[in-house]
Design a protein around this motif. Structure first.
Motif, PDB file in Angstrom:
ATOM      1  N   GLY A 140       0.808  -1.207   0.000  1.00  0.00           N
ATOM      2  CA  GLY A 140       0.000   0.000   0.000  1.00  0.00           C
ATOM      3  C   GLY A 140       0.840   1.255   0.000  1.00  0.00           C
ATOM      4  N   TRP A 141       0.233   2.330  -0.467  1.00  0.00           N
ATOM      5  CA  TRP A 141       0.867   3.644  -0.484  1.00  0.00           C
ATOM      6  C   TRP A 141      -0.146   4.669   0.021  1.00  0.00           C
ATOM      7  N   ILE A 142       0.339   5.671   0.715  1.00  0.00           N
ATOM      8  CA  ILE A 142      -0.524   6.725   1.227  1.00  0.00           C
ATOM      9  C   ILE A 142       0.112   8.074   0.920  1.00  0.00           C
ATOM     10  N   ILE A 151       3.606   2.227   2.449  1.00  0.00           N
ATOM     11  CA  ILE A 151       3.272   1.840   3.821  1.00  0.00           C
ATOM     12  C   ILE A 151       4.232   0.721   4.225  1.00  0.00           C
ATOM     13  N   GLU A 152       4.941   0.910   5.299  1.00  0.00           N
ATOM     14  CA  GLU A 152       5.986  -0.052   5.688  1.00  0.00           C
ATOM     15  C   GLU A 152       5.405  -1.431   5.986  1.00  0.00           C
ATOM     16  N   ASP A 153       4.301  -1.491   6.714  1.00  0.00           N
ATOM     17  CA  ASP A 153       3.689  -2.768   7.060  1.00  0.00           C
ATOM     18  C   ASP A 153       2.181  -2.629   6.897  1.00  0.00           C
ATOM     19  N   ALA A 154       1.652  -3.267   5.857  1.00  0.00           N
ATOM     20  CA  ALA A 154       0.222  -3.157   5.563  1.00  0.00           C
ATOM     21  C   ALA A 154      -0.626  -4.086   6.425  1.00  0.00           C
ATOM     22  N   PHE A 166      -6.938  -4.202   7.122  1.00  0.00           N
ATOM     23  CA  PHE A 166      -6.395  -5.313   6.352  1.00  0.00           C
ATOM     24  C   PHE A 166      -5.647  -6.264   7.294  1.00  0.00           C
ATOM     25  N   ARG A 167      -6.026  -7.518   7.253  1.00  0.00           N
ATOM     26  CA  ARG A 167      -5.393  -8.513   8.111  1.00  0.00           C
ATOM     27  C   ARG A 167      -4.876  -9.659   7.259  1.00  0.00           C
ATOM     28  N   MET A 168      -3.550  -9.862   7.261  1.00  0.00           N
ATOM     29  CA  MET A 168      -2.961 -10.937   6.494  1.00  0.00           C
ATOM     30  C   MET A 168      -2.997 -12.236   7.292  1.00  0.00           C
TER      31      MET A 168
END
Length: 231
Positions: A140-142, A151-154, A166-168
């Motif tokens: 992701g990007w913001i 985004i460092e950790d999505a 969002f949950r991986m």
């Protein structure tokens, strides 16, 4: 001889509704596109000023029909719901889609995705998400200042605009609504609807049975000379 002044010729720019590209390359990609788009529709169903679309051509620059992109799913806050052949930004009060989603397929190339990132960065997208359902990978990007920043950790990231999380997991991505209910497929939603209808019908039957039993008991009390209303 008097020279004739040529009449001014006005060329109308045509903005096609289709780019000739398929919406998806496979069933998995299509399923994710539909799931994200339709669940966002449900999430903002009561807000008439949130426009959501899937695979709709977005033209950001008036007069240039070559500058365009068709996000797999996009959300434009401040724009009314309704049907459109394309999203022409100058017709939409200059409002770009603030959030876009892309679902990867094996046919996607790095150069293509970089081009899309550059496009969304240049034309004002605030949040950009890419999901690869084969690798179970979310990026992701913001927007930070004038540009999109990765985004460092999505994982467990909450969208500022949408409020979704969002949950991986090991085998898939789960997207949660602000009320912590997960996004579901149409089939899953329909199963819940059927289950709810069955529970309502069962409750009605139980209520009817209880009413009949109460009426029988009242009748027996009257046979014994007892008014059930006095109890």
């Amino acid at each position: 001889m008097v020279a004739q002044i040529p009449a001014e010729i006005t060329t109308q720019v045509i903005y096609p509704d289709r780019d000739g590209q398929p919406m998806s390359d496979n069933t998995k990609q299509f399923r994710w596109i539909v799931t994200i788009k339709e669940n966002l529709e449900l999430l903002f169903a009561e807000d008439p000023q949130v426009f959501i679309a899937g695979d709709l051509l977005w033209y950001p620059v008036e007069g240039d029909n070559k500058i365009r992109q068709a996000p797999d799913a996009m959300v434009a806050f401040g724009r009314p719901k309704g049907d459109r052949g394309s999203y022409r930004q100058w017709v939409e009060d200059g409002v770009p889609p603030q959030v876009v989603f892309e679902i990867l397929s094996p046919g996607n190339r790095m150069a293509e995705m970089n081009r899309k990132l550059h496009f969304y960065d240049r034309y004002g997208v605030e949040e950009y998400y890419i999901y690869d359902p084969d690798r179970i990978d979310l990026a992701g990007w913001i927007r930070d200042g004038d540009g999109l920043t990765a985004i460092e950790d999505a994982n467990n990231w909450i969208s500022p605009r949408l409020g979704i999380r969002f949950r991986m997991q090991e085998d898939t991505l789960v997207i949660y609504r602000p009320d912590d209910r997960p996004f579901m497929s149409f089939v899953e939603i329909d199963r819940l609807r059927q289950q709810a209808q069955q529970e309502i019908q069962q409750a009605r039957q139980e209520t009817q049975q209880a009413r009949q039993q109460a009426e029988k008991l009242a009748a027996k009390l009257r046979e014994l000379g007892i008014d059930p209303n006095d109890l």
